[in-house]
Design a protein around this motif. Structure first.
Motif, short mmCIF file in Angstrom:
data_model
loop_
_atom_site.label_atom_id
_atom_site.label_comp_id
_atom_site.label_asym_id
_atom_site.label_seq_id
_atom_site.Cartn_x
_atom_site.Cartn_y
_atom_site.Cartn_z
N SER A 15 0.90 -1.21 0.25
CA SER A 15 0.14 -0.19 -0.11
C SER A 15 1.53 1.35 -0.26
O SER A 15 2.50 1.41 -0.02
CB SER A 15 -1.03 0.00 1.22
OG SER A 15 0.29 0.35 2.52
N ARG A 16 0.26 2.47 0.10
CA ARG A 16 0.67 3.86 0.16
C ARG A 16 2.03 3.52 1.12
O ARG A 16 3.14 4.26 0.91
CB ARG A 16 0.08 4.65 0.11
CG ARG A 16 0.59 5.99 -0.11
CD ARG A 16 -0.71 7.60 0.13
NE ARG A 16 -1.76 6.87 1.06
CZ ARG A 16 -1.58 7.35 1.98
NH1 ARG A 16 -0.43 7.97 2.60
NH2 ARG A 16 -2.42 6.87 3.29
N THR A 98 -4.44 -6.32 8.89
CA THR A 98 -4.34 -4.97 8.07
C THR A 98 -2.90 -5.77 6.80
O THR A 98 -2.47 -6.59 7.18
CB THR A 98 -3.37 -3.49 8.76
OG1 THR A 98 -2.48 -4.15 9.43
CG2 THR A 98 -4.84 -3.65 9.49
N ALA A 120 -8.48 -2.88 4.86
CA ALA A 120 -7.80 -1.48 4.05
C ALA A 120 -8.05 -0.26 4.37
O ALA A 120 -9.43 -0.08 4.23
CB ALA A 120 -6.89 -2.20 3.05
N LEU A 121 -7.33 1.05 4.14
CA LEU A 121 -7.92 2.15 3.41
C LEU A 121 -7.81 2.78 2.62
O LEU A 121 -8.75 3.24 1.98
CB LEU A 121 -6.51 3.63 4.40
CG LEU A 121 -7.05 3.14 6.02
CD1 LEU A 121 -5.72 4.33 6.96
CD2 LEU A 121 -8.43 3.14 6.42
N GLU A 122 -6.88 1.72 1.75
CA GLU A 122 -7.55 2.35 0.10
C GLU A 122 -6.82 1.38 -0.90
O GLU A 122 -6.38 0.08 -0.42
CB GLU A 122 -6.20 3.30 -0.10
CG GLU A 122 -5.11 3.19 -0.14
CD GLU A 122 -4.38 4.66 0.20
OE1 GLU A 122 -3.42 4.69 -0.71
OE2 GLU A 122 -4.16 5.39 0.77
N GLU A 123 -6.99 1.16 -1.56
CA GLU A 123 -6.64 -0.20 -2.88
C GLU A 123 -5.81 -0.76 -2.81
O GLU A 123 -4.49 0.34 -2.23
CB GLU A 123 -7.01 0.28 -4.28
CG GLU A 123 -6.82 -0.58 -5.41
CD GLU A 123 -8.78 -1.88 -5.22
OE1 GLU A 123 -8.67 -2.70 -5.14
OE2 GLU A 123 -9.93 -0.79 -5.09
N GLN A 125 -2.00 -2.14 -3.22
CA GLN A 125 -0.76 -2.05 -4.34
C GLN A 125 -0.42 -3.64 -4.98
O GLN A 125 0.31 -3.62 -6.21
CB GLN A 125 0.15 -0.95 -3.98
CG GLN A 125 -0.47 0.19 -3.87
CD GLN A 125 0.96 1.06 -4.01
OE1 GLN A 125 2.53 1.25 -4.02
NE2 GLN A 125 0.75 2.34 -3.01
N LEU A 134 -12.47 -2.07 1.89
CA LEU A 134 -12.05 -0.70 1.80
C LEU A 134 -12.44 0.22 2.94
O LEU A 134 -13.78 0.39 2.39
CB LEU A 134 -11.61 0.24 0.43
CG LEU A 134 -11.10 -1.22 -0.53
CD1 LEU A 134 -10.59 -0.52 -1.90
CD2 LEU A 134 -9.34 -1.12 -0.13
N GLY A 135 -12.54 0.41 3.46
CA GLY A 135 -12.67 2.28 4.51
C GLY A 135 -13.31 1.08 5.98
O GLY A 135 -13.18 0.02 6.10
#
Ligand SMILES: Cc1cc2nc3c(=O)[nH]c(=O)nc-3n(C[C@H](O)[C@H](O)[C@H](O)COP(=O)(O)OP(=O)(O)OC[C@H]3O[C@@H](n4cnc5c(N)ncnc54)[C@H](O)[C@@H]3O)c2cc1C
Ligand code: FES
Length: 217
Positions: A15-16, A98, A120-123, A125, A134-135
């Motif tokens: 993720s990010r 997570t 996860a908070l966002e899609e 990777q 998500l969210g």
């Protein structure tokens, strides 16, 4: 406790801010045991052991200087394995995790065949081999929908673990991996002590996994 060197095979983003690091070496460990990794600061940092397919792996969420250092290295000095590890109860289990703990989830799934759900908070990777929501809203809906399990194991932030405990503890026992700050990882500094219904426990040697109802009502 053993001290050893780990050579990085691959570091990639999930993720990010989260990564999986795979290693060339193998270590004998039981699920949820952790290693302390040396960083330029005096304090060693704890990371849960896992696998990514055939490789030994850890997940790392970059939140400060130590984790940033770890994801940039090719060779790491580590100590462990530490902690009691988690022996899953009998019956059908579900792990809720997570992305930062994906390698631990992969390991537990490989060993006991439990279902795994990722919040996860966002899609992500990468392609995650487990159901991923998500969210916050989807996460709460997922927790409410889980039925027919004999145990739950949750690993993530303190806030996420509290939400999981509140929504799941009426359905089956909920096991939680605690995130206290650790300095020694050996039961010597007393820095990771938590109050439980059975008295004071140290997350590094008595945990890191405890039944939620031993700590919360
Ligand atoms: C048993 C155990 C297993 C762990 N396994 C993993 C893992 O598999 N993957 C992973 O990404 N992380 C894991 N952690 C957390 C990880 O060890 C910390 O995120 C790391 O030590 C932070 O180091 P840093 O130098 O980057 O950040 P720091 O500079 O130490 O801290 C940055 C910020 O994060 C906060 N913080 C730091 N450590 C913690 C903590 N333990 N709990 C709550 N807030 C904290 C600090 O207060 C500060 O605000 C685990 C922790 C424990 C106790
Ligand atoms: S980290 Fe030192 S006693 Fe647990």
């Amino acid at each position: 406790m053993e001290s050893f060197t780990l050579t990085v095979k691959r570091t990639f983003k999930t993720s990010r801010d989260s990564y999986i690091i795979t290693f060339n070496e193998k270590i004998d460990f039981v699920p949820t045991q952790f290693i302390m990794i040396e960083t330029p600061s005096v304090v060693r940092k704890p990371f849960g052991l896992g696998n990514w397919f055939a490789d030994l792996a850890i997940g790392v969420q970059v939140i400060g200087k130590g984790t940033q250092y770890i994801v940039e290295q090719k060779i790491l000095s580590a100590h462990g394995p530490l902690g009691r590890g988690f022996v899953p109860p009998s019956g059908k289990g579900a792990m809720i995790s997570t992305l930062a703990c994906l390698a631990m989830a992969f390991d537990l799934h490989q060993r006991c065949g439990c279902d795994v759900f990722i919040g996860a908070l966002e899609e992500p990777q990468i392609e995650v081999p487990f159901k991923t929501v998500l969210g916050d809203q989807q996460f709460v809906e997922l927790l409410k929908s889980l039925k027919g399990y004999d145990w739950f194991y949750v690993v993530g932030s303190d806030q996420m673990e509290k939400v999981c405990f509140e929504l799941l503890h009426d359905k089956a026992p909920v096991y939680l991996s605690f995130n206290e700050y650790m300095a020694c990882g050996l039961g010597a500094c007393r820095g990771c002590a938590i109050q439980t219904k059975e008295g004071l426990k140290h997350v590094c040697v008595d945990g890191p996994v405890f039944r939620g109802d031993l700590i919360w009502n």
